[in-house]
Design a protein around this motif. Structure first.
Motif, PDB file in Angstrom:
ATOM      1  N   GLY A  19     -43.133  53.912 -56.017  1.00 46.41           N
ATOM      2  CA  GLY A  19     -43.090  52.688 -55.246  1.00 46.41           C
ATOM      3  C   GLY A  19     -43.451  52.850 -53.788  1.00 46.41           C
ATOM      4  O   GLY A  19     -43.239  51.960 -52.990  1.00 46.41           O
ATOM      5  N   GLY A  20     -44.000  53.993 -53.369  1.00 44.29           N
ATOM      6  CA  GLY A  20     -44.362  54.206 -51.975  1.00 44.29           C
ATOM      7  C   GLY A  20     -45.851  54.149 -51.767  1.00 44.29           C
ATOM      8  O   GLY A  20     -46.531  53.288 -52.302  1.00 44.29           O
ATOM      9  N   TYR A  21     -46.377  55.092 -50.986  1.00 46.31           N
ATOM     10  CA  TYR A  21     -47.798  55.111 -50.659  1.00 46.31           C
ATOM     11  C   TYR A  21     -48.481  56.358 -51.216  1.00 46.31           C
ATOM     12  O   TYR A  21     -49.506  56.791 -50.704  1.00 46.31           O
ATOM     13  CB  TYR A  21     -47.989  55.049 -49.140  1.00 46.31           C
ATOM     14  N   LEU A 142     -34.024  44.809 -51.445  1.00 48.67           N
ATOM     15  CA  LEU A 142     -32.929  44.808 -52.412  1.00 48.67           C
ATOM     16  C   LEU A 142     -33.402  44.932 -53.858  1.00 48.67           C
ATOM     17  O   LEU A 142     -32.789  45.658 -54.658  1.00 48.67           O
ATOM     18  CB  LEU A 142     -32.111  43.513 -52.254  1.00 48.67           C
ATOM     19  N   TYR A 143     -34.488  44.216 -54.191  1.00 44.76           N
ATOM     20  CA  TYR A 143     -34.883  44.108 -55.600  1.00 44.76           C
ATOM     21  C   TYR A 143     -36.324  44.546 -55.885  1.00 44.76           C
ATOM     22  O   TYR A 143     -36.787  44.422 -57.020  1.00 44.76           O
ATOM     23  CB  TYR A 143     -34.710  42.655 -56.079  1.00 44.76           C
ATOM     24  N   GLY A 144     -37.036  45.043 -54.874  1.00 46.97           N
ATOM     25  CA  GLY A 144     -38.441  45.398 -55.073  1.00 46.97           C
ATOM     26  C   GLY A 144     -38.662  46.445 -56.143  1.00 46.97           C
ATOM     27  O   GLY A 144     -39.650  46.397 -56.877  1.00 46.97           O
ATOM     28  N   ASP A 211     -47.634  50.742 -58.878  1.00 44.31           N
ATOM     29  CA  ASP A 211     -47.060  52.074 -58.741  1.00 44.31           C
ATOM     30  C   ASP A 211     -45.633  52.137 -59.273  1.00 44.31           C
ATOM     31  O   ASP A 211     -45.148  53.204 -59.643  1.00 44.31           O
ATOM     32  CB  ASP A 211     -47.074  52.483 -57.261  1.00 44.31           C
ATOM     33  N   THR A 212     -44.954  50.985 -59.329  1.00 40.60           N
ATOM     34  CA  THR A 212     -43.548  50.947 -59.724  1.00 40.60           C
ATOM     35  C   THR A 212     -43.354  50.495 -61.165  1.00 40.60           C
ATOM     36  O   THR A 212     -42.473  51.004 -61.862  1.00 40.60           O
ATOM     37  CB  THR A 212     -42.756  49.998 -58.795  1.00 40.60           C
ATOM     38  N   PHE A 213     -44.185  49.560 -61.622  1.00 35.67           N
ATOM     39  CA  PHE A 213     -44.002  48.980 -62.943  1.00 35.67           C
ATOM     40  C   PHE A 213     -45.217  49.243 -63.834  1.00 35.67           C
ATOM     41  O   PHE A 213     -46.301  49.580 -63.349  1.00 35.67           O
ATOM     42  CB  PHE A 213     -43.752  47.468 -62.825  1.00 35.67           C
ATOM     43  N   ASN A 214     -45.028  49.034 -65.118  1.00 33.70           N
ATOM     44  CA  ASN A 214     -46.093  49.233 -66.102  1.00 33.70           C
ATOM     45  C   ASN A 214     -47.204  48.213 -65.887  1.00 33.70           C
ATOM     46  O   ASN A 214     -46.945  47.027 -65.710  1.00 33.70           O
ATOM     47  CB  ASN A 214     -45.508  49.094 -67.520  1.00 33.70           C
ATOM     48  N   THR A 215     -48.448  48.687 -65.923  1.00 34.86           N
ATOM     49  CA  THR A 215     -49.584  47.786 -65.713  1.00 34.86           C
ATOM     50  C   THR A 215     -49.660  46.692 -66.771  1.00 34.86           C
ATOM     51  O   THR A 215     -50.166  45.603 -66.508  1.00 34.86           O
ATOM     52  CB  THR A 215     -50.901  48.586 -65.708  1.00 34.86           C
TER      53      THR A 215
END
Length: 284
Positions: A19-21, A142-144, A211-215
Motif C-alpha cells: 500500500g505504499g510507493y 483509518l480504512y484505506g 498495490d493493496t487489493f486484488n486487481t
C-alpha cells in the motif's frame, strides 16, 4: 490502454501489497505507465471529437482485448464466462454507439469555461471536492488498507472532473490546430492545471488500490464508478441529454448496464476453471 491492462496484470505478480510507493522501484510498473500514457493520448484525442458519454463507456473494449492478450501472453485461460463477459461488453458498446448524442459544436475555450462555471456544474465540483477531502483526510488513514472503496472513491470522483478538463483542453487544442489559437486564453491554461492535478491524484490512489487489493476486485469497481460519475459530470456540464429523447437515454443506460454486467462477469470469474466451479458460480 489494452496493452497497459495486460502489463498491469504482469506487474501485480511482482509488486507486494504494502500500500505504499514500492511500485515506483519496479521497471515493469514504468513499462505499464508508458503504455498507459500512449493509450491516454489516444483517449485525449477521442474526447476532443466525441461526447464523454460515448468515449468513457467504450473503455470496456480495452478489457476485452486485455483479456485476450492475457490468454495469449500470460497463458490465462479464457473460459466460457470470460467469453460471455466479452460478448456483453461488445453488445453494450454497440448499443451506446448507435444511440450516443451528437457532439456539441463549440467555437472557443471560453464557451467551455462558461459551461464549466454554470451553477449546476459548480455544485457538482463542490460536492466532489468535499467528498474527496473527507475521504483523503479522514477515511484513508483509518480504512484505506482494509476498504477498497476508499481509494477507488477518490480515483473515481477526481477522475470525473479530470475527464471534463481533458475534454475542454482537447477542444482547445483541436481549435488551435484548426487555425483558431486558444492558447492565448487563460482558461486553456486553467484547464491544463486542473488536468495535471487530477491525473496525479488519480494515479496515486489508483496505484495504492492496485498495490493493496486484488486487481480482480479493483478493476470492475473502479471502471463502474468512474464511468458512472463521468457520465453524470458530462450530462451536467455539456447537457448531453438535452439533445436526446427519453427512448435514446434509456437505451444508452441499458448499454452502460450491459457493459457493467460484462465487466463484472469477466473479472468475477477470471480465475475460475471449467467444471465444478460452474455450479459454485451459479450458487453464488
Amino acid at each position: 490502454m489494452c496493452i497497459t491492462n495486460c502489463t498491469k496484470q504482469l506487474m501485480l505478480h511482482v509488486i507486494t501489497g504494502v500500500g505504499g510507493y514500492s511500485y515506483l522501484y519496479e521497471p515493469l510498473w514504468w513499462v505499464g505507465m508508458i503504455t498507459m500514457v500512449v493509450g491516454e493520448v489516444a483517449n485525449f484525442v477521442a474526447y476532443a471529437f466525441a461526447p464523454a458519454i460515448l468515449v468513457t463507456p467504450l473503455g470496456a473494449l480495452s478489457i476485452i482485448i486485455s483479456a485476450v492478450l492475457a490468454h495469449v501472453m500470460l497463458r490465462e485461460k479464457l473460459h466460457i464466462f470470460g467469453i460471455l463477459g466479452c460478448v456483453l461488453c461488445v453488445v453494450g458498446s454497440t448499443t451506446i454507439v448507435l444511440h450516443a448524442p451528437q457532439e456539441r459544436q463549440i467555437e472557443s475555450v471560453t464557451e467551455v469555461w462558461g459551461l464549466a462555471t454554470e451553477p449546476a456544474f459548480m455544485c457538482y465540483v463542490g460536492v466532489v471536492l468535499a467528498i474527496v477531502a473527507l475521504l483523503v483526510f479522514k477515511f484513508v488513514p483509518l480504512y484505506g488498507q482494509t476498504h477498497v472503496m476508499v481509494y477507488i472513491g477518490v480515483c473515481s470522483l477526481v477522475g470525473s472532473i479530470s475527464v471534463m478538463s481533458v475534454k475542454a483542453l482537447g477542444i482547445a487544442l483541436k481549435l488551435t490546430f484548426s487555425g483558431t489559437n486558444q492558447l492565448i486564453y487563460p482558461q486553456t491554461w486553467a484547464f491544463s492545471m486542473v488536468v495535471i492535478s487530477c491525473i496525479i491524484t488519480q494515479m496515486n490512489y489508483l496505484n495504492k488500490a492496485l498495490d493493496t487489493f486484488n486487481t480482480a476486485v479493483v478493476s470492475p469497481i473502479y471502471y463502474t464508478m468512474f464511468t458512472s460519475l463521468t457520465i453524470l459530470a458530462s450530462v451536467i456540464m455539456f447537457k448531453d441529454w438535452d439533445r436526446q429523447n427519453p427512448t435514446q437515454i434509456v437505451t444508452e443506460m441499458c448499454g452502460v448496464v450491459t457493459i457493467f454486467s460484462g465487466t463484472f462477469l469477466l473479472h468475477k470469474t477470471k480465475d475460475m476453471a471449467d467444471g465444478t466451479t460452474f455450479f459454485l458460480f451459479l450458487r453464488w
